[in-house]
Design a protein around this motif. Structure first.
Motif, PDB file in Angstrom:
ATOM      1  N   LEU A   1       0.861  -1.259   0.190  1.00 26.08           N
ATOM      2  CA  LEU A   1       0.050   0.114   0.099  1.00 26.08           C
ATOM      3  C   LEU A   1       0.961   1.374  -0.099  1.00 26.08           C
ATOM      4  CD1 LEU A   1      -2.815  -0.958   2.543  1.00 26.08           C
ATOM      5  CD2 LEU A   1      -2.780  -0.880  -0.110  1.00 26.08           C
ATOM      6  N   GLY A   2       0.525   2.172  -0.881  1.00 29.10           N
ATOM      7  CA  GLY A   2       0.991   3.490  -0.877  1.00 29.10           C
ATOM      8  C   GLY A   2       2.315   3.223  -1.819  1.00 29.10           C
ATOM      9  N   ARG A   3       2.636   2.517  -2.167  1.00 27.79           N
ATOM     10  CA  ARG A   3       3.547   2.443  -3.586  1.00 27.79           C
ATOM     11  C   ARG A   3       3.264   3.506  -4.707  1.00 27.79           C
ATOM     12  NH1 ARG A   3       8.348   0.878  -2.053  1.00 27.79           N
ATOM     13  NH2 ARG A   3       9.658  -0.328  -3.947  1.00 27.79           N
ATOM     14  N   PRO A   4       4.322   3.812  -5.074  1.00 26.88           N
ATOM     15  CA  PRO A   4       3.978   4.938  -6.480  1.00 26.88           C
ATOM     16  C   PRO A   4       3.501   4.302  -7.506  1.00 26.88           C
ATOM     17  CG  PRO A   4       5.970   5.797  -5.300  1.00 26.88           C
ATOM     18  CD  PRO A   4       5.714   4.280  -4.592  1.00 26.88           C
ATOM     19  N   VAL A   5       2.766   4.636  -8.330  1.00 32.43           N
ATOM     20  CA  VAL A   5       2.046   4.407  -9.644  1.00 32.43           C
ATOM     21  C   VAL A   5       1.716   5.368 -10.624  1.00 32.43           C
ATOM     22  CG1 VAL A   5       0.352   3.152 -10.572  1.00 32.43           C
ATOM     23  CG2 VAL A   5       0.763   2.739  -8.329  1.00 32.43           C
ATOM     24  N   LEU A   6       2.413   5.016 -11.697  1.00 30.19           N
ATOM     25  CA  LEU A   6       2.061   5.781 -13.120  1.00 30.19           C
ATOM     26  C   LEU A   6       1.055   5.313 -13.865  1.00 30.19           C
ATOM     27  CD1 LEU A   6       6.072   6.544 -13.990  1.00 30.19           C
ATOM     28  CD2 LEU A   6       4.267   8.334 -12.760  1.00 30.19           C
ATOM     29  N   VAL A   7       0.141   6.069 -14.084  1.00 28.53           N
ATOM     30  CA  VAL A   7      -1.044   5.346 -14.738  1.00 28.53           C
ATOM     31  C   VAL A   7      -1.167   6.169 -16.156  1.00 28.53           C
ATOM     32  CG1 VAL A   7      -3.601   5.092 -14.569  1.00 28.53           C
ATOM     33  CG2 VAL A   7      -2.143   5.093 -12.573  1.00 28.53           C
ATOM     34  N   TYR A   8      -0.981   5.330 -17.132  1.00 30.17           N
ATOM     35  CA  TYR A   8      -0.889   5.843 -18.246  1.00 30.17           C
ATOM     36  C   TYR A   8      -2.167   5.657 -19.230  1.00 30.17           C
ATOM     37  CZ  TYR A   8       0.304   6.526 -23.221  1.00 30.17           C
ATOM     38  OH  TYR A   8       0.248   7.095 -24.653  1.00 30.17           O
ATOM     39  N   ILE A   9      -2.750   6.612 -19.790  1.00 28.08           N
ATOM     40  CA  ILE A   9      -3.980   6.318 -20.429  1.00 28.08           C
ATOM     41  C   ILE A   9      -3.935   6.720 -21.908  1.00 28.08           C
ATOM     42  CG2 ILE A   9      -6.591   7.312 -20.500  1.00 28.08           C
ATOM     43  CD1 ILE A   9      -5.872   8.561 -17.440  1.00 28.08           C
ATOM     44  N   PRO A  10      -3.966   5.532 -22.633  1.00 23.23           N
ATOM     45  CA  PRO A  10      -3.338   5.818 -24.161  1.00 23.23           C
ATOM     46  C   PRO A  10      -4.519   6.659 -25.022  1.00 23.23           C
ATOM     47  CG  PRO A  10      -3.504   3.563 -23.379  1.00 23.23           C
ATOM     48  CD  PRO A  10      -3.919   4.284 -22.366  1.00 23.23           C
ATOM     49  N   ALA A  11      -5.632   6.545 -24.542  1.00 22.10           N
ATOM     50  CA  ALA A  11      -6.700   7.319 -25.246  1.00 22.10           C
ATOM     51  C   ALA A  11      -6.551   8.962 -25.170  1.00 22.10           C
ATOM     52  CB  ALA A  11      -8.267   7.127 -24.728  1.00 22.10           C
ATOM     53  N   LEU A  12      -5.815   9.371 -24.099  1.00 17.91           N
ATOM     54  CA  LEU A  12      -5.569  10.838 -23.774  1.00 17.91           C
ATOM     55  C   LEU A  12      -3.815  11.126 -23.919  1.00 17.91           C
ATOM     56  CD1 LEU A  12      -7.793  11.219 -20.521  1.00 17.91           C
ATOM     57  CD2 LEU A  12      -8.446  11.847 -23.267  1.00 17.91           C
TER      58      LEU A  12
ATOM     59  N   PRO B   1       0.429  10.486 -12.055  1.00 19.15           N
ATOM     60  CA  PRO B   1       1.067  10.026 -10.742  1.00 19.15           C
ATOM     61  C   PRO B   1       0.050   9.822  -9.841  1.00 19.15           C
ATOM     62  CG  PRO B   1       1.402  12.291 -11.036  1.00 19.15           C
ATOM     63  CD  PRO B   1       0.583  12.050 -12.152  1.00 19.15           C
ATOM     64  N   ALA B   2       0.112   8.615  -9.161  1.00 17.20           N
ATOM     65  CA  ALA B   2      -0.941   8.462  -8.113  1.00 17.20           C
ATOM     66  C   ALA B   2      -0.066   7.308  -7.106  1.00 17.20           C
ATOM     67  CB  ALA B   2      -2.118   7.462  -8.614  1.00 17.20           C
ATOM     68  N   ALA B   3      -0.979   6.432  -6.445  1.00 20.09           N
ATOM     69  CA  ALA B   3      -0.294   5.500  -5.333  1.00 20.09           C
ATOM     70  C   ALA B   3      -1.422   4.403  -5.277  1.00 20.09           C
ATOM     71  CB  ALA B   3      -0.100   6.379  -4.010  1.00 20.09           C
ATOM     72  N   VAL B   4      -0.597   3.225  -4.868  1.00 23.85           N
ATOM     73  CA  VAL B   4      -1.969   2.121  -4.709  1.00 23.85           C
ATOM     74  C   VAL B   4      -2.464   2.385  -3.246  1.00 23.85           C
ATOM     75  CG1 VAL B   4      -1.743  -0.449  -3.925  1.00 23.85           C
ATOM     76  CG2 VAL B   4      -0.042   0.515  -5.801  1.00 23.85           C
ATOM     77  N   ASP B   5      -3.959   2.316  -3.745  1.00 26.68           N
ATOM     78  CA  ASP B   5      -5.027   2.468  -2.487  1.00 26.68           C
ATOM     79  C   ASP B   5      -5.530   1.304  -1.813  1.00 26.68           C
ATOM     80  OD1 ASP B   5      -5.045   5.345  -2.078  1.00 26.68           O
ATOM     81  OD2 ASP B   5      -5.261   5.208  -4.239  1.00 26.68           O
TER      82      ASP B   5
ATOM     83  N   ARG C   1      -5.286 -15.712 -12.541  1.00 24.58           N
ATOM     84  CA  ARG C   1      -4.196 -15.697 -11.274  1.00 24.58           C
ATOM     85  C   ARG C   1      -3.720 -14.240 -11.204  1.00 24.58           C
ATOM     86  NH1 ARG C   1      -5.140 -19.499  -9.006  1.00 24.58           N
ATOM     87  NH2 ARG C   1      -3.170 -19.371  -7.884  1.00 24.58           N
ATOM     88  N   THR C   2      -4.705 -13.270 -11.158  1.00 22.23           N
ATOM     89  CA  THR C   2      -4.183 -11.909 -10.734  1.00 22.23           C
ATOM     90  C   THR C   2      -4.931 -11.377  -9.614  1.00 22.23           C
ATOM     91  OG1 THR C   2      -6.251 -10.955 -12.199  1.00 22.23           O
ATOM     92  CG2 THR C   2      -3.916 -11.285 -13.169  1.00 22.23           C
ATOM     93  N   CYS C   3      -4.231 -10.440  -9.100  1.00 21.44           N
ATOM     94  CA  CYS C   3      -4.870  -9.744  -7.859  1.00 21.44           C
ATOM     95  C   CYS C   3      -5.496  -8.337  -8.249  1.00 21.44           C
ATOM     96  CB  CYS C   3      -3.923  -9.528  -6.733  1.00 21.44           C
ATOM     97  SG  CYS C   3      -4.304  -8.790  -5.223  1.00 21.44           S
ATOM     98  N   GLN C   4      -6.580  -8.115  -7.695  1.00 16.85           N
ATOM     99  CA  GLN C   4      -7.051  -6.690  -7.876  1.00 16.85           C
ATOM    100  C   GLN C   4      -6.584  -5.601  -7.144  1.00 16.85           C
ATOM    101  OE1 GLN C   4     -11.062  -5.979  -6.356  1.00 16.85           O
ATOM    102  NE2 GLN C   4     -11.606  -4.947  -8.450  1.00 16.85           N
ATOM    103  N   VAL C   5      -5.921  -4.619  -7.760  1.00 18.26           N
ATOM    104  CA  VAL C   5      -5.215  -3.517  -7.218  1.00 18.26           C
ATOM    105  C   VAL C   5      -6.302  -2.165  -7.578  1.00 18.26           C
ATOM    106  CG1 VAL C   5      -3.384  -2.256  -6.749  1.00 18.26           C
ATOM    107  CG2 VAL C   5      -3.066  -4.610  -6.959  1.00 18.26           C
ATOM    108  N   LEU C   6      -6.627  -1.323  -6.732  1.00 18.65           N
ATOM    109  CA  LEU C   6      -7.276  -0.137  -7.138  1.00 18.65           C
ATOM    110  C   LEU C   6      -6.389   1.081  -6.876  1.00 18.65           C
ATOM    111  CD1 LEU C   6     -10.518  -0.717  -5.147  1.00 18.65           C
ATOM    112  CD2 LEU C   6     -10.068  -1.195  -7.664  1.00 18.65           C
ATOM    113  N   VAL C   7      -6.138   1.972  -7.592  1.00 15.49           N
ATOM    114  CA  VAL C   7      -5.568   2.971  -7.599  1.00 15.49           C
ATOM    115  C   VAL C   7      -6.519   4.441  -7.943  1.00 15.49           C
ATOM    116  CG1 VAL C   7      -3.578   4.538  -8.682  1.00 15.49           C
ATOM    117  CG2 VAL C   7      -3.697   2.086  -8.649  1.00 15.49           C
ATOM    118  N   ARG C   8      -6.467   5.212  -6.886  1.00 14.12           N
ATOM    119  CA  ARG C   8      -7.752   6.245  -6.982  1.00 14.12           C
ATOM    120  C   ARG C   8      -7.093   7.511  -7.447  1.00 14.12           C
ATOM    121  NH1 ARG C   8      -9.646   4.593  -1.048  1.00 14.12           N
ATOM    122  NH2 ARG C   8     -11.214   2.918  -1.607  1.00 14.12           N
TER     123      ARG C   8
END
Length: 449
Positions: free
Chosen positions: A293-304, A309-313, A324-331
């Motif tokens: 939790l709190g790990r930095p995230v770069l969320v890239y949106i190809p359409a735009l 920049p965000a963080a793991v919430d 075989r994946t884990c759900q992760v939410l980034v607000r």
């Protein structure tokens, strides 16, 4: 006889004349042939002299042209360079997903009736509590007035019998204390739930006999309690005739119009909060060891073509057995509303962080004959350097070691564009030097042990 002698003489005379004529022709032709031969030889001599003179003239002209023609200058190739540097290198966890609204509500009718008015349109932005539609409320206004009248009537009956109330008994307070003690005994496990209910009933009957709850009993007997409940129910139904937005958002899926009849539970529209949104991404279970939790995230949106920049919430406590994946939410927040629910995202979550690595931009690396190389700039010349690559991310790659071609150190300029056809020792002109892009520099990252 004379004729016989003259004929042979004539023949011989004719033959002599022919021989004489032939001799004269031979004598006259010999000098002519010699003259012609001499003329041809003279002509050939003159032609040879002319050719030699022409060759000499051509050679002189060629020398003059070579002297007059300037030497061709070497052209330089215009390139962009970036300085190699030593810095921490982040190896991210790559995961994909979609944007979804954190708040989305279906607005349904709680009463049946006819729609008196629809106050919004499809796609309209609304604030919290804003009226969306109103039902015909005349029936519920009548019910509310009727309940109010019944309340007043009950109050009148209560006023007449008020003198019979006497002083309030202290038994009500004692009963409340006893009931509270029974509830504590149930929580401690000393009595069961059924035993608690039975004791409460006995205590209540005994308290009424002792004169407790006189006023409450009088209100029930006069009808005041029932009339108050009816009035509250009528007021609640009247309030339910107006559908309001539960939060600020955008109206979606509006299909009903004024004048239509609706049933209980029928949907008017959906309100979507498109400002407070989140990226729902799936991380492979093999990558979870570097996730927290709190790990930095770069969320890239190809359409735009936008990176946020965000963080793991939120990290789901379970793994999807199929993917075989884990759900992760980034607000995220989309103040201008451009990031819309349903958009595809590609997220880079800061994973392992490796310190003090010699890195260059990914654009600097080429492959020739299956071997990675780059071009460094030295004295205005491009020098190829074959290298061995190490760790990498979307922006930079580590130079593990130099295989051939010269040193690469921190501060060495390397070519990052216009180098696909560049050759060794080619003359180059650096039009600008750009810094190495590092989107993780703004985050305070912990070094991976």
């Amino acid at each position: 006889m004379l004729l016989r002698i003259e004929r042979p003489l004539l023949i011989w005379s004719f033959a002599v004349l022919l021989l004489f004529a032939g001799g004269l022709a031979a004598c006259s032709s010999a000098p002519d042939e010699d003259g012609e031969a001499t003329t041809e030889e003279a002509a050939e001599g003159e032609s040879a002299e002319d050719d030699s003179e022409a060759d000499a003239a051509s050679a002189d002209e060629g020398e003059e042209e070579e002297e007059e023609k300037p030497k061709r200058r070497e052209r330089s190739v215009s390139v962009t360079a970036t300085l190699a540097k030593r810095s921490p290198l982040v190896v991210p966890v790559i995961a994909e997903g979609v944007v979804r609204a954190r708040h989305s509500a279906s607005i349904n009718f709680e009463l049946a009736g006819r729609i008196a008015s629809v106050h919004v349109q499809e796609g309209q932005r609304v604030r919290r509590g804003q009226a969306l539609a109103t039902l015909d409320n005349r029936e519920y206004l009548v019910a509310s007035e009727e309940a109010r009248a019944n309340t007043l009537d009950a109050l009148g009956k209560l006023a007449v019998e008020e003198n019979d109330l006497g002083e309030p008994s202290a038994g009500a307070d004692a009963l409340r204390d006893q009931i509270a003690e029974l509830e504590r005994m149930e929580r401690r496990g000393e009595i069961t739930r059924d035993e608690r209910r039975a004791r409460e009933m006995d205590l209540g009957v005994e308290a009424v006999r002792d004169g407790a709850f006189r006023r409450e009993l009088l209100e029930v007997r006069s009808g005041l309690a029932a009339s108050r409940a009816a009035q509250q129910r009528a007021d609640l139904n009247l309030e339910r005739t107006i559908l309001r937005a539960p939060f600020a958002g955008v109206v979606s899926g509006l299909t009903l119009n004024s004048g239509e009849r609706v049933q209980i539970g029928e949907t008017l529209c959906t309100v979507i909060d498109d400002v407070d949104i989140e990226a729902d991404i799936g991380v492979l279970e093999s990558d979870l060891r570097a996730l927290e939790l709190g790990r930095p995230v770069l969320v890239y949106i190809p359409a735009l073509d936008l990176t946020v920049p965000a963080a793991v919430d939120v990290i789901s406590p379970s793994i999807d057995p199929d993917s075989r994946t884990c759900q992760v939410l980034v607000r995220l927040r989309s103040e201008d509303g451009k990031i819309k629910p349903g958009m595809f995202v590609r997220s880079s979550i800061a994973g392992e962080v490796h310190p003090d690595k010699l890195v260059v931009p990914r654009e600097a690396i080429l492959t020739r004959d299956g071997r990675p190389l780059l071009f460094r700039v030295e004295d205005g010349r491009a020098k190829w350097v074959y290298v061995e690559l190490g760790l990498r991310n979307d922006h930079a790659v580590e130079i593990a070691r130099v295989v051939q071609g010269g040193p690469i150190e921190a501060g060495t300029p390397v070519v990052v564009d216009n180098h696909l056809t560049l050759t060794h020792d080619a003359k180059v002109k650096v039009r600008r030097t750009e810094p190495l892009e590092d989107p993780w520099a703004e985050f305070d990252l912990e070094i991976t042990p």
